[in-house]
Scaffold this active site. Structure first.
Site, PDB file in Angstrom:
ATOM      1  N   ASP A  31      76.501 -10.125 -47.805  1.00 17.21           N
ATOM      2  CA  ASP A  31      76.527 -10.375 -46.361  1.00 17.21           C
ATOM      3  C   ASP A  31      76.536 -11.882 -46.107  1.00 17.21           C
ATOM      4  O   ASP A  31      75.821 -12.642 -46.754  1.00 17.21           O
ATOM      5  CB  ASP A  31      75.307  -9.717 -45.698  1.00 17.21           C
ATOM      6  N   GLN A  95      75.311  -1.659 -34.447  1.00 15.39           N
ATOM      7  CA  GLN A  95      76.536  -1.888 -35.207  1.00 15.39           C
ATOM      8  C   GLN A  95      77.384  -2.954 -34.520  1.00 15.39           C
ATOM      9  O   GLN A  95      77.611  -2.884 -33.305  1.00 15.39           O
ATOM     10  CB  GLN A  95      77.336  -0.576 -35.326  1.00 15.39           C
ATOM     11  N   HIS A 101      79.774   0.559 -43.041  1.00 14.50           N
ATOM     12  CA  HIS A 101      79.170  -0.251 -44.104  1.00 14.50           C
ATOM     13  C   HIS A 101      77.724   0.148 -44.291  1.00 14.50           C
ATOM     14  O   HIS A 101      76.987   0.365 -43.331  1.00 14.50           O
ATOM     15  CB  HIS A 101      79.293  -1.746 -43.819  1.00 14.50           C
ATOM     16  N   LEU A 102      77.345   0.215 -45.559  1.00 16.78           N
ATOM     17  CA  LEU A 102      75.956   0.462 -45.941  1.00 16.78           C
ATOM     18  C   LEU A 102      75.348  -0.879 -46.324  1.00 16.78           C
ATOM     19  O   LEU A 102      75.862  -1.569 -47.211  1.00 16.78           O
ATOM     20  CB  LEU A 102      75.928   1.414 -47.140  1.00 16.78           C
ATOM     21  N   HIS A 103      74.263  -1.257 -45.651  1.00 18.55           N
ATOM     22  CA  HIS A 103      73.542  -2.470 -46.034  1.00 18.55           C
ATOM     23  C   HIS A 103      72.577  -2.119 -47.174  1.00 18.55           C
ATOM     24  O   HIS A 103      71.812  -1.156 -47.064  1.00 18.55           O
ATOM     25  CB  HIS A 103      72.682  -2.999 -44.881  1.00 18.55           C
TER      26      HIS A 103
HETATM   27  P1  5GP Z   1      76.257  -4.392 -38.519  1.00 16.95           P
HETATM   28  O1  5GP Z   1      75.469  -5.157 -37.500  1.00 16.95           O
HETATM   29  O2  5GP Z   1      77.610  -3.966 -37.970  1.00 16.95           O
HETATM   30  O3  5GP Z   1      75.508  -3.262 -39.141  1.00 16.95           O
HETATM   31  O4  5GP Z   1      76.500  -5.383 -39.731  1.00 16.95           O
HETATM   32  C1  5GP Z   1      77.575  -6.246 -39.827  1.00 16.95           C
HETATM   33  C2  5GP Z   1      77.216  -7.226 -40.903  1.00 16.95           C
HETATM   34  O5  5GP Z   1      78.394  -7.898 -41.311  1.00 16.95           O
HETATM   35  C3  5GP Z   1      76.214  -8.303 -40.479  1.00 16.95           C
HETATM   36  O6  5GP Z   1      75.065  -8.247 -41.290  1.00 16.95           O
HETATM   37  C4  5GP Z   1      76.994  -9.607 -40.633  1.00 16.95           C
HETATM   38  O7  5GP Z   1      76.194 -10.670 -41.100  1.00 16.95           O
HETATM   39  C5  5GP Z   1      78.078  -9.222 -41.616  1.00 16.95           C
HETATM   40  N1  5GP Z   1      79.300  -9.979 -41.467  1.00 16.95           N
HETATM   41  C6  5GP Z   1      79.964 -10.222 -40.307  1.00 16.95           C
HETATM   42  N2  5GP Z   1      81.067 -10.936 -40.552  1.00 16.95           N
HETATM   43  C7  5GP Z   1      81.110 -11.150 -41.899  1.00 16.95           C
HETATM   44  C8  5GP Z   1      82.040 -11.824 -42.754  1.00 16.95           C
HETATM   45  O8  5GP Z   1      83.052 -12.378 -42.347  1.00 16.95           O
HETATM   46  N3  5GP Z   1      81.740 -11.827 -44.085  1.00 16.95           N
HETATM   47  C9  5GP Z   1      80.627 -11.214 -44.588  1.00 16.95           C
HETATM   48  N4  5GP Z   1      80.441 -11.294 -45.905  1.00 16.95           N
HETATM   49  N5  5GP Z   1      79.751 -10.563 -43.812  1.00 16.95           N
HETATM   50  C10 5GP Z   1      79.986 -10.534 -42.478  1.00 16.95           C
END
Ligand code: 5GP
Ligand code: ZN
Length: 115
Positions: A31, A95, A101-103
């Site tokens: 991330d 989200q 995506h799985l964190h």
């Molecule tokens: P969500 O909030 O949708 O569950 O998580 C999205 C995740 O994607 C966030 O933790 C954010 O930091 C990560 N993220 C967003 N843009 C990018 C990117 O361009 N590259 C990477 N490696 N992670 C990203």
């Protein structure tokens, strides 16, 4: 590949990422804004906008993704001490990127309930 999807562009190599693992159906990368010392995203190469956009035909893919996440967590040294999986889903689920995506979060004590 979905148009204008950030994670589809990462899979395609159009946007750089720090890759952890890749096979025919899943991709894992660090991330960009880590919320824990270990913070890895595991995504299907197939564009699914969210976990609840999956259907019966995605059953094996979802199982594979979870088992590969287990392997990655173990390789990161998290298996014994514990870790957390998170799948944020939709607006109130927090989200922000609409490609499933799985964190994998680890190497610090997690708290409950999450914010
Ligand atoms: P969500 O909030 O949708 O569950 O998580 C999205 C995740 O994607 C966030 O933790 C954010 O930091 C990560 N993220 C967003 N843009 C990018 C990117 O361009 N590259 C990477 N490696 N992670 C990203
Ligand atoms: Zn996508």
């Amino acid at each position: 590949m979905a148009e204008d999807c950030l994670f589809c562009k990462i899979i395609a190599g159009e946007i750089p990422s720090n890759k952890v693992y890749e096979d025919d159906s899943v991709y894992a990368f660090h991330d960009i804004n880590p919320a824990a010392p270990v913070h890895i995203l595991v995504i299907p190469k197939k564009h699914l906008s969210a976990v609840n956009a999956a259907s019966e035909e995605d059953q094996a893919l979802l199982g594979h993704l979870l088992l590969k996440a287990n392997d990655i967590a173990a390789e990161q040294g998290l298996a014994d001490e514990g870790f957390r999986y998170v799948i944020n889903t939709g607006d109130k689920g927090g989200q922000t990127v609409y490609h499933l995506h799985l964190h994998i979060l680890g190497s610090r004590q997690m708290t409950w309930p999450p914010g």
